[in-house]
Motif scaffolding. Sequence first.
Motif, PDB file in Angstrom:
ATOM      1  N   LEU A  39     -15.729  24.235  18.075  1.00  9.00           N
ATOM      2  CA  LEU A  39     -15.193  25.231  18.614  1.00  9.00           C
ATOM      3  C   LEU A  39     -16.322  25.290  20.706  1.00  9.00           C
ATOM      4  O   LEU A  39     -14.850  25.979  21.148  1.00  9.00           O
ATOM      5  CB  LEU A  39     -15.647  26.845  18.295  1.00  9.00           C
ATOM      6  CG  LEU A  39     -15.146  26.984  17.078  1.00  9.00           C
ATOM      7  CD1 LEU A  39     -15.680  27.779  16.177  1.00  9.00           C
ATOM      8  CD2 LEU A  39     -14.139  27.387  17.154  1.00  9.00           C
ATOM      9  N   ILE A  40     -17.256  24.673  20.718  1.00  3.46           N
ATOM     10  CA  ILE A  40     -17.760  24.732  21.620  1.00  3.46           C
ATOM     11  C   ILE A  40     -16.236  24.132  22.461  1.00  3.46           C
ATOM     12  O   ILE A  40     -16.603  23.806  23.426  1.00  3.46           O
ATOM     13  CB  ILE A  40     -19.089  24.481  22.107  1.00  3.46           C
ATOM     14  CG1 ILE A  40     -20.091  25.340  21.425  1.00  3.46           C
ATOM     15  CG2 ILE A  40     -19.672  23.846  23.121  1.00  3.46           C
ATOM     16  CD1 ILE A  40     -21.699  25.192  20.632  1.00  3.46           C
ATOM     17  N   VAL A  41     -16.728  22.955  22.224  1.00  2.20           N
ATOM     18  CA  VAL A  41     -15.517  21.517  23.190  1.00  2.20           C
ATOM     19  C   VAL A  41     -14.350  22.751  23.413  1.00  2.20           C
ATOM     20  O   VAL A  41     -14.340  22.006  24.217  1.00  2.20           O
ATOM     21  CB  VAL A  41     -15.321  20.302  21.872  1.00  2.20           C
ATOM     22  CG1 VAL A  41     -14.473  19.264  23.236  1.00  2.20           C
ATOM     23  CG2 VAL A  41     -16.666  19.492  21.832  1.00  2.20           C
ATOM     24  N   ILE A  42     -14.004  22.901  22.273  1.00  2.00           N
ATOM     25  CA  ILE A  42     -12.579  24.057  22.694  1.00  2.00           C
ATOM     26  C   ILE A  42     -12.590  24.825  23.532  1.00  2.00           C
ATOM     27  O   ILE A  42     -12.048  24.941  24.993  1.00  2.00           O
ATOM     28  CB  ILE A  42     -11.649  24.706  21.585  1.00  2.00           C
ATOM     29  CG1 ILE A  42     -11.517  23.531  20.145  1.00  2.00           C
ATOM     30  CG2 ILE A  42     -10.611  26.068  21.324  1.00  2.00           C
ATOM     31  CD1 ILE A  42     -11.037  24.915  19.267  1.00  2.00           C
ATOM     32  N   ALA A  43     -14.092  25.487  24.483  1.00  2.00           N
ATOM     33  CA  ALA A  43     -14.386  26.982  25.010  1.00  2.00           C
ATOM     34  C   ALA A  43     -14.197  26.013  26.246  1.00  2.00           C
ATOM     35  O   ALA A  43     -13.629  26.222  26.986  1.00  2.00           O
ATOM     36  CB  ALA A  43     -15.434  27.213  24.089  1.00  2.00           C
ATOM     37  N   ILE A  92      -5.242  31.390  17.860  1.00  2.00           N
ATOM     38  CA  ILE A  92      -5.675  30.635  19.460  1.00  2.00           C
ATOM     39  C   ILE A  92      -6.507  29.732  19.985  1.00  2.00           C
ATOM     40  O   ILE A  92      -5.935  29.231  20.851  1.00  2.00           O
ATOM     41  CB  ILE A  92      -6.832  32.003  19.406  1.00  2.00           C
ATOM     42  CG1 ILE A  92      -6.040  33.110  18.876  1.00  2.00           C
ATOM     43  CG2 ILE A  92      -7.623  32.252  20.567  1.00  2.00           C
ATOM     44  CD1 ILE A  92      -7.425  34.697  18.709  1.00  2.00           C
ATOM     45  N   SER A  93      -6.941  28.765  18.979  1.00  2.00           N
ATOM     46  CA  SER A  93      -7.377  27.637  19.516  1.00  2.00           C
ATOM     47  C   SER A  93      -6.022  26.438  19.980  1.00  2.00           C
ATOM     48  O   SER A  93      -6.226  26.109  21.018  1.00  2.00           O
ATOM     49  CB  SER A  93      -8.106  26.789  18.332  1.00  2.00           C
ATOM     50  OG  SER A  93      -9.483  27.665  18.363  1.00  2.00           O
ATOM     51  N   TYR A  94      -4.942  26.762  18.721  1.00  2.00           N
ATOM     52  CA  TYR A  94      -4.137  25.854  18.562  1.00  2.00           C
ATOM     53  C   TYR A  94      -3.165  25.792  20.296  1.00  2.00           C
ATOM     54  O   TYR A  94      -2.924  25.416  20.879  1.00  2.00           O
ATOM     55  CB  TYR A  94      -3.289  25.776  18.276  1.00  2.00           C
ATOM     56  CG  TYR A  94      -2.936  24.774  17.021  1.00  2.00           C
ATOM     57  CD1 TYR A  94      -3.175  23.162  16.960  1.00  2.00           C
ATOM     58  CD2 TYR A  94      -4.040  24.651  15.365  1.00  2.00           C
ATOM     59  CE1 TYR A  94      -3.450  22.641  15.993  1.00  2.00           C
ATOM     60  CE2 TYR A  94      -4.195  23.899  14.692  1.00  2.00           C
ATOM     61  CZ  TYR A  94      -4.085  22.731  15.454  1.00  2.00           C
ATOM     62  OH  TYR A  94      -4.072  22.006  13.902  1.00  2.00           O
ATOM     63  N   PHE A  95      -2.828  27.168  20.464  1.00  2.00           N
ATOM     64  CA  PHE A  95      -2.096  28.508  21.822  1.00  2.00           C
ATOM     65  C   PHE A  95      -2.455  27.681  22.883  1.00  2.00           C
ATOM     66  O   PHE A  95      -2.204  27.304  23.942  1.00  2.00           O
ATOM     67  CB  PHE A  95      -2.045  29.250  21.629  1.00  2.00           C
ATOM     68  CG  PHE A  95      -1.566  30.068  22.608  1.00  2.00           C
ATOM     69  CD1 PHE A  95       0.754  30.236  22.347  1.00  2.00           C
ATOM     70  CD2 PHE A  95      -1.715  30.938  23.128  1.00  2.00           C
ATOM     71  CE1 PHE A  95       0.814  30.552  23.860  1.00  2.00           C
ATOM     72  CE2 PHE A  95      -1.276  31.412  24.759  1.00  2.00           C
ATOM     73  CZ  PHE A  95       0.021  30.800  24.574  1.00  2.00           C
TER      74      PHE A  95
END
Length: 454
Positions: A54-58, A145-148
Motif C-alpha cells: 500500500l505504501i508503494v501504491i501511494a 481504488i488501488s487498481y483504478f
Amino acid sequence: MGNAIKDVIQMKVSFLAEYPDVFSFLVVLVVTALLAYGVKESTLLNNLFTGVNLIVIAVVLVSVGIKADPANWAIDPNDPSVPAGVNIGAGGFLPYGVAGVMAGAAKCFYGYVGFDCIATTGEEAQNPSRNIPLAIITSLIIIFISYFGVATVLTMALPYYLQNPIAPFPRLFDYLGWQEIKWIVSIGAIFSLCTNSLGAMFPLPRVLYAMSSDGLIYKQLRTVHPKTKTPLLATILSGIFSGTMAMLFNLHQLIDMMSIGTLLAYTIVAVSVLVLRYEQNTNFIVSTQTKSSTVVKQLFNLTCLSAPSSLSSDIVKVCVLIYAIAVSVISSILVHAQEHLSNYNKLICTLLVAMTVIAILLTLIISCQPTEERQLTFRVPFVPFVPLLSIFVNVYLMFQLDAATWVRFLVWLLVGFIIYFSYGIRHSVQGSGSQTLSESQLDIPFAMFTTVKL
C-alpha cells in the motif's frame, strides 16, 4: 535471469513457456513453507507485505500523478509521433472499443482471486457470519481504488501503446528518468508479489481440507499437523503443483488459466445461490401434483405458493440450466460473430434475439417462484437478478479468452472429473444424504465453511 536460463535450457513446446522458470518455482515453495508453518505467522507476514504494498501504491499515485497528462487519453491515431507499425486502435479514450475493455477485463479477472481467501477462512474467523461479508466488501473497495488509481496514472503519464505488460513500473520510470524511484517501486513490487502469492496459496489447502473432510477427495488431505495446526499435506501438495505450473507455463498462460478458473468458480457460486435460495425447506414440505397443468401454473406461481416446493425447486434448477445455455450462445455470438452482427446477418441476428428473449423469460419465471426465507446474517440481495447477471457477465468474460486457454481448462476439468467419479461420488458425506459430519470426522467445523462459502 530469464534470458540466462533461456540460453542454457530452452523448451520448444508451443503450449509451454520458452524456458523453465526455476525462480518462480522456488518462490512458490518458500511461500508454501510459510503457510505450512502456521496461520498466525503467515498472516503476520502477509499483513507486513500488504502494508509495504500500500505504501508503494501511494508513492506511485503521488509521484506519477505529478506527470499525469490527460492528453494521453485523447491520442490521435494519425499522430506522427506514434511509432510506425504500432497498433493504437482508434485512439481516444477507448482506443480498442468496448470489446477491448471486456477482453482486458477477462484477462485481469485473476485480480479477484484473493476474495475467496476471505470466504475460505471461516474456521479461523471469530464471527464469520458478520466479519466475512464485511471484509469482502471493504477489501473490494480498497482494491478497486488501488487498481483504478494505478491504471489512471500509468496511462496518463505514459501513452498506452508504450506500456510494457510484463514490467509496467520499470518501463514507466525509465521513460521518466526516475531511477531511484524505479528501484524503490521495483523492490516494493517484489513484496507485492509475495502478498499475492500468499493470498492465492492461503485458501487452497483449506479448500482441499474441506473437500477431503467431506470425502470428495482423498481423506489423507484432511490431516492437520498437531504442532502447526495447518493441513500440512494439503499445503505441501498444493505448493508443489502450483510451483510446477509456475515453472512450466509463461505469465500470459497462467493469467488466462487463473482468470477462467476464477470466472467458473464465481459462476458456480451464483448458481449455488439460486439453487439454495429456491430450495425446498425440509421442515416445511408442500406436496404438489406433477400434472402438466400444475407445472404450467407453477411457472408463474399462479398457485400462489408462499414457500418452495419440490416442483418450484425443480423449475428453478431447469430454468438455470437453460439460462446458462442461452447466455453461452449469446456470449459466443457477441464475442465471435461481431462481423456477422455488423453485416446484419439474418440467421445470427435472429438467433441472438431468440436467445435474449428466452433468457429474459427464464429470469421472469425464476423471479415468480417462492424463496426460502430462513433468517441469516447476510443474504445476497436482489435475487434472482444479481446471480443471473453474475452468470451472464462471467460466461461472457470466459468467452473472451483464447482457445488454448479453454483447452488447458478442459484438461484440468477432466482431471477433476476423473477424481470425482472414481472416488468422490462414492465417499462424499453430503452426497450420501447426511447433512452433518461427526466430530470424529473433523478437527474444525465443516458446516461453518460451507455456510460462509455459499
